[in-house]
Design an enzyme around this catalytic site. Structure first.
Site, PDB file in Angstrom:
ATOM      1  N   ASP A   1      -3.946  -4.975   0.300  1.00 19.36           N
ATOM      2  CA  ASP A   1      -4.687  -4.582   1.450  1.00 19.36           C
ATOM      3  C   ASP A   1      -4.023  -5.425   2.515  1.00 19.36           C
ATOM      4  O   ASP A   1      -3.660  -6.527   2.546  1.00 19.36           O
ATOM      5  CB  ASP A   1      -6.251  -5.095   1.523  1.00 19.36           C
ATOM      6  CG  ASP A   1      -6.941  -4.815   2.745  1.00 19.36           C
ATOM      7  OD1 ASP A   1      -7.558  -3.672   2.770  1.00 19.36           O
ATOM      8  OD2 ASP A   1      -6.855  -5.398   3.835  1.00 19.36           O
TER       9      ASP A   1
ATOM     10  N   ASN B   1      -4.666  -2.986  15.036  1.00 18.78           N
ATOM     11  CA  ASN B   1      -5.240  -1.691  15.702  1.00 18.78           C
ATOM     12  C   ASN B   1      -5.470  -1.999  17.154  1.00 18.78           C
ATOM     13  O   ASN B   1      -5.090  -1.201  18.026  1.00 18.78           O
ATOM     14  CB  ASN B   1      -6.077  -1.074  14.972  1.00 18.78           C
ATOM     15  CG  ASN B   1      -5.674  -0.021  14.091  1.00 18.78           C
ATOM     16  OD1 ASN B   1      -4.701   0.943  14.506  1.00 18.78           O
ATOM     17  ND2 ASN B   1      -5.995   0.212  12.870  1.00 18.78           N
TER      18      ASN B   1
ATOM     19  N   GLU C   1      -6.201   0.761   5.230  1.00 20.41           N
ATOM     20  CA  GLU C   1      -5.008   0.107   5.067  1.00 20.41           C
ATOM     21  C   GLU C   1      -4.735  -0.576   3.636  1.00 20.41           C
ATOM     22  O   GLU C   1      -4.319  -1.731   3.318  1.00 20.41           O
ATOM     23  CB  GLU C   1      -4.960  -0.998   6.150  1.00 20.41           C
ATOM     24  CG  GLU C   1      -6.360  -1.134   6.608  1.00 20.41           C
ATOM     25  CD  GLU C   1      -7.169  -2.302   5.938  1.00 20.41           C
ATOM     26  OE1 GLU C   1      -7.792  -1.658   5.113  1.00 20.41           O
ATOM     27  OE2 GLU C   1      -7.336  -3.551   5.996  1.00 20.41           O
TER      28      GLU C   1
END
Ligand code: GH3
Ligand code: MG
Length: 327
Positions: free
Chosen positions: A179, A187, A223
């Site tokens: 991850d 983001n 992700e």
């Protein structure tokens, strides 16, 4: 040239027959339809050819020296599974047993000698088209459109398939869950499109760190990436995670808003078991998830391993009993 050939790449036809005269007649007949044609003299040469390039269709003779068509067809399916090109058996054998056997080993169709050329040309054309259509559908159903990695559906299909296979082989199955650290901050700061680009980059780095054909790297969701490693011990799975970690580190993808480094980092949870009836795939996934959670808890940018059960040699290499982490 056929209209369907104008729309896409020129299909490659592989003719496999030990008789040179048959190969050359087939070659001449099919060349009229504008295909790229290759030839092999026996099943082994066919396997060798496919290792370099998978054709769009294989015309396979049944009786050949070294490796016959039935064994060759079976091996092609074992090696390439859903990517196996359609196999059209072209043979003098027309008894019920041979025909049944051809379909049992995975041939998609069967043509008997003496060959009716018009029928053969139509079948080849139809089978190539069908093969392409199936490939396209699989691409839509099993590939993540953002990263081009296999998706969650493919992960589920593959890990269950490998679990069943390794259950009888008594060999290990490892799973890496990985991850991206602090990706929400990435983001929020760089924007969603940059986030998409970062996911693509990480996916490429993961994929290029893997060599073995049976290893499957997938986008597990968001992700998070999942890597299925059949016949791989926990120690080797940990080495692969280390390799990915090093590759991501070396590429230095800027992330000024990460709390640990000014670059993108990943956390890894590695789990391994030798499948047994009393366990399930879900337990292996939960274990990898638990290891990933531990890696996050202990500071991120690290690998945590948990062996659900594994070989004695591996156990000896793991410190703290079932649990080890690498900074
Ligand atoms: P941690 O280190 O604990 O993993 O924290 P994190 O910020 O990475 O985890 P969190 O679950 O809080 O945030 C994950 C973020 O991933 C939020 C979500 O917007 C983003 N994300 C998930 N899928 C996509 C995607 O397809 N594209 C982009 N750009 N962002 C995505
Ligand atoms: Mg994250």
């Amino acid at each position: 040239m056929d209209d369907f050939l104008l729309k896409a790449k020129i299909p490659r036809v592989l003719i496999v027959d030990d008789e040179r005269i048959i190969r050359s007649v087939l070659n001449r007949v099919l060349a009229q339809d504008g295909y790229q044609i290759s030839e092999a003299e026996d099943g082994q040469q066919c396997l060798d050819f496919c290792e370099k390039e998978l054709p769009d269709i294989i015309l396979l003779d049944a009786q050949m020296p070294i490796l016959d068509g039935f064994d060759c067809c079976q091996q092609l399916h074992q090696i390439y599974r859903q990517d196996c090109p359609p196999v059209l058996m072209v043979t003098a054998l027309d008894d019920e047993k041979s025909i049944d056997m051809a379909f049992e080993v995975g041939a998609i169709d069967y043509v008997t000698k003496p060959i009716k050329w018009a029928v053969l040309r139509q079948r080849v054309r139809r089978l190539i088209q069908t093969g392409w259509a199936i490939k396209e559908l699989r691409q839509l159903a099993f590939v993540d459109s953002l990263t081009q990695l296999p998706n969650r559906r493919r992960f589920d299909e593959y890990i269950h398939h490998e679990w069943q296979r390794l259950l009888t082989e008594h060999a290990p199955l490892s799973l890496i869950l990985s991850d991206i650290d602090f990706f929400k901050a990435y983001n929020d700061s760089y924007g969603h499109l940059a986030g998409d680009g970062c996911l693509r980059q990480v996916a490429t780095l993961i994929q290029s760190s893997l060599k073995d054909r049976s290893t499957l790297a997938t986008r597990y969701g968001g992700e998070e990436f999942a890597i299925v490693l059949p016949n791989v011990s926990i120690v080797d799975a940990k080495s692969i995670a280390t390799k990915i970690m090093a590759s991501v580190h070396a590429s230095q993808i800027e992330h000024k808003f990460s709390s640990i480094q000014p670059y993108i980092t990943l956390s890894f949870g590695v789990a391994c078991t030798v499948p047994i009836q009393q366990q399930s795939v879900e337990q292996l996934i939960e274990t990898a998830d638990r290891a990933l959670y531990e890696a996050k808890q202990k500071g991120r940018n690290r690998i945590a391993c948990i062996a659900l059960s594994c070989q004695i040699d591996d156990m000896a290499e793991l410190t703290e009993g079932l649990w080890q982490e690498l900074a």
